[in-house]
Design an enzyme around this catalytic site. Structure first.
Site: not given
Ligand code: PLP
Length: 404
Positions: A71, A147, A195, A197, A340
Site C-alpha cells: 500500500g 483504516n 495490499s 497483507h 502504522c
Molecule cells: N493505506 C491504508 C488505508 C492503510 O491502512 C495502510 C496500512 O495500514 C496503507 C495504505 C499502507 O499499506 P502497506 O502496509 O501495505 O504499506
C-alpha cells in the site's frame, strides 16, 4: 490463556490455502520470471495467472495490473508518479500517512495540496472535493475505507466529480479490498492501490490498478518489469499468495462471510456500548440541525456506511493506550489508533479531523475483526473489556468524582 486477535486492519494472518499456494515457490519453483529457461517460464506463467486473478478482483484488464510491494508504494507511486511542479493535488485529511507524507514532501517541489476535512461522521462530502478543485488540479486521491473507523467514502460520487473536473483519480483501496466489491470501472478511477497483507495474503506485496493510458512515471527504475511501470525482480511467491488471497476474498464476498462478520461486529459493538461513558466514532452521523445540501440531509438520516469488520469506540475517563495494554495482558489484541503510527503518542489525526477533542481521541480503540473471527472470540472480548475498563477507571481520580 485464550488469545483473540482483533487488529485485522493492521495486518492479517495468511489463510492456510494461501500458505499452500505459496509453498512450492520458495524452493522448487524459484525461477526469475525474466529468465528464458524453464524455471523462468514457469515463474512467468505463475505471475501471468496471478495478474489475471487480480484483474478480475479489480474488474480491469490484466495489462492494467501492476504488482508492487504494498500500500505504501502504491500510494507514493500515485502521487510522485503523476504530480509535477505547479500542479495542484486534492486529498483528504483522514488519509493514511503514505498519502499525507508524500503530499507534504511534494510541497517543497512546488506542488500544493488541499486537504479536505471529513464531516463529524467521518464521511467526506463530495461537494467539498468539487469545491477544492482548481484549473491546475492534476490528481485527486481519496481512500475507499478509513483504516481507523472503517467508514466507506462516497467514491462513485467523487469519481463522477473528478470526471467532470478532468483530473486523475486515485483510490487508496487498501482497507476496502476484500471487504466490499472493488470495481474500478464503477468507481471511475484511474488508479487504485491495494495490499495483500490486509486481506489474508503475505506481507510486502501489493498491486495497483493503472488505467490504460494513465501517464504515470515509475517510482523505481531499472529493469523493464511490469511493462516499465515498476522495476525490480518480481516477488513470485508473494504474488502467487496474493492471487490466492484475492481469489478467497472474492469467494467470501459471495458466501455470506461479510454479513456474518457485520453481525459479529455489531454484537461486539452493542456489548461494549453497554459500558457507561462509551460511544462509536464514525457510526452515526451527527445531526447537524440546519438544512443543507442533499448530501448532508442524506447523511443525517442514514447510518454511515462502514466496512463489516471495524468499529472504533471511545471510552471516557481512561487512556486508550492503557486499555490496549490491559487487554493485551488478557490475550486480546486491539489497536489504539492507526497501527502504522504505533509508538507515536499523538492522538489519531483521523479522529481529530472528525472533531474529537484530544482526550477523547486518545481514549478511543479500534476493534477490527478477521474473516476467521468467531462468536466465541467476541464472547471473550465482551467478557474482558468491561472488567478492564472498570479496573482502569477505578485507578483514575477523575472517574471517582464523575461516574461514582
Ligand atoms: N493505506 C491504508 C488505508 C492503510 O491502512 C495502510 C496500512 O495500514 C496503507 C495504505 C499502507 O499499506 P502497506 O502496509 O501495505 O504499506
Amino acid at each position: 490463556m485464550r488469545r483473540v486477535y482483533m487488529d485485522a486492519n493492521a495486518t492479517t494472518p495468511l489463510l492456510p490455502e494461501v500458505m499452500e499456494a505459496m509453498r512450492p515457490y520458495w524452493m522448487e519453483r524459484f525461477g526469475n520470471a525474466s529468465s528464458i529457461h524453464l524455471h523462468g517460464q514457469q515463474a512467468r506463467a505463475s505471475v501471468d495467472r496471478a495478474r489475471e486473478t487480480l484483474a478480475e478482483f479489480f474488474n480491469c484488464h490484466a495489462a492494467e495490473v501492476v504488482f508492487n510491494s504494498g500500500g505504501t508504494e502504491g500510494d507514493n507511486t500515485a502521487i510522485c508518479g503523476l504530480l509535477r511542479p505547479g500542479d495542484h493535488f486534492v486529498t483528504t485529511s483522514i488519509e493514511h500517512s503514505a498519502i499525507l507524507e508524500a503530499a507534504r514532501r511534494l510541497a517543497d517541489k512546488g506542488i500544493e495540496t488541499t486537504f479536505v476535512a471529513p464531516r463529524p461522521s467521518g464521511l467526506i462530502d463530495p461537494e467539498e472535493i468539487r469545491r477544492a478543485i482548481r484549473p491546475q488540479t492534476r490528481l485527486i486521491s481519496v481512500m475507499l475505507a478509513n483504516n481507523e473507523t472503517g467508514v466507506l467514502q462516497p467514491i462513485e460520487e467523487i469519481g463522477e466529480i473528478t470526471r467532470t473536473g478532468g483530473a486523475f483519480f486515485h483510490i487508496d483501496a487498501v482497507q476496502g479490498a476484500g471487504k466490499i466489491n472493488l470495481d474500478v470501472r464503477r468507481f471511475g478511477c484511474h488508479l487504485a492501490t491495494i495490499s495483500a497483507h490486509k486481506m489474508h495474503g503475505p506481507n510486502g506485496v501489493g498491486a495497483m490498478f493503472v488505467r490504460r493510458g494513465t501517464p504515470i512515471e515509475p517510482l523505481l527504475v531499472g529493469g523493464s518489469h511490469e511493462r516499465r511501470r515498476r522495476a525490480g525482480t518480481e516477488n513470485v511467491p508473494g504474488i502467487v499468495g496474493f492471487a490466492k488471497a484475492a481469489d478467497l476474498a472474492m469467494q467470501s464476498l459471495e458466501d455470506g462471510t461479510i454479513p456474518r462478520l457485520a453481525a459479529l461486529r455489531d454484537r461486539l459493538e452493542a456489548g461494549i456500548l453497554r459500558i457507561p461513558g462509551t460511544g462509536v466514532n464514525g457510526a452515526q452521523a451527527q445531526r447537524m440541525g440546519a438544512p443543507g445540501p442533499d448530501f448532508r440531509t442524506w447523511e443525517s438520516t442514514n447510518p454511515v456506511p462502514r466496512v463489516a469488520n471495524t468499529t472504533n469506540i471511545w471510552f471516557d475517563h481512561l487512556e486508550g493506550e492503557a486499555l490496549v495494554i490491559a487487554l493485551d495482558l488478557k490475550g486480546v489484541a486491539v489497536s489504539g489508533g492507526s497501527a502504522c503510527h504505533s509508538g507515536a503518542t499523538e492522538p489519531s489525526h483521523v479522529l481529530m479531523a472528525m472533531g474529537l477533542d484530544k482526550t477523547r481521541a486518545r481514549a478511543s480503540l479500534r476493534f477490527s475483526l478477521l474473516r476467521t473471527t468467531t462468536e466465541a472470540d467476541v464472547d471473550y472480548v465482551l467478557q474482558v473489556v468491561p472488567e478492564a475498563v472498570e479496573r482502569l477507571r477505578q485507578l483514575s481520580p477523575v472517574v471517582a468524582g464523575t461516574l461514582g
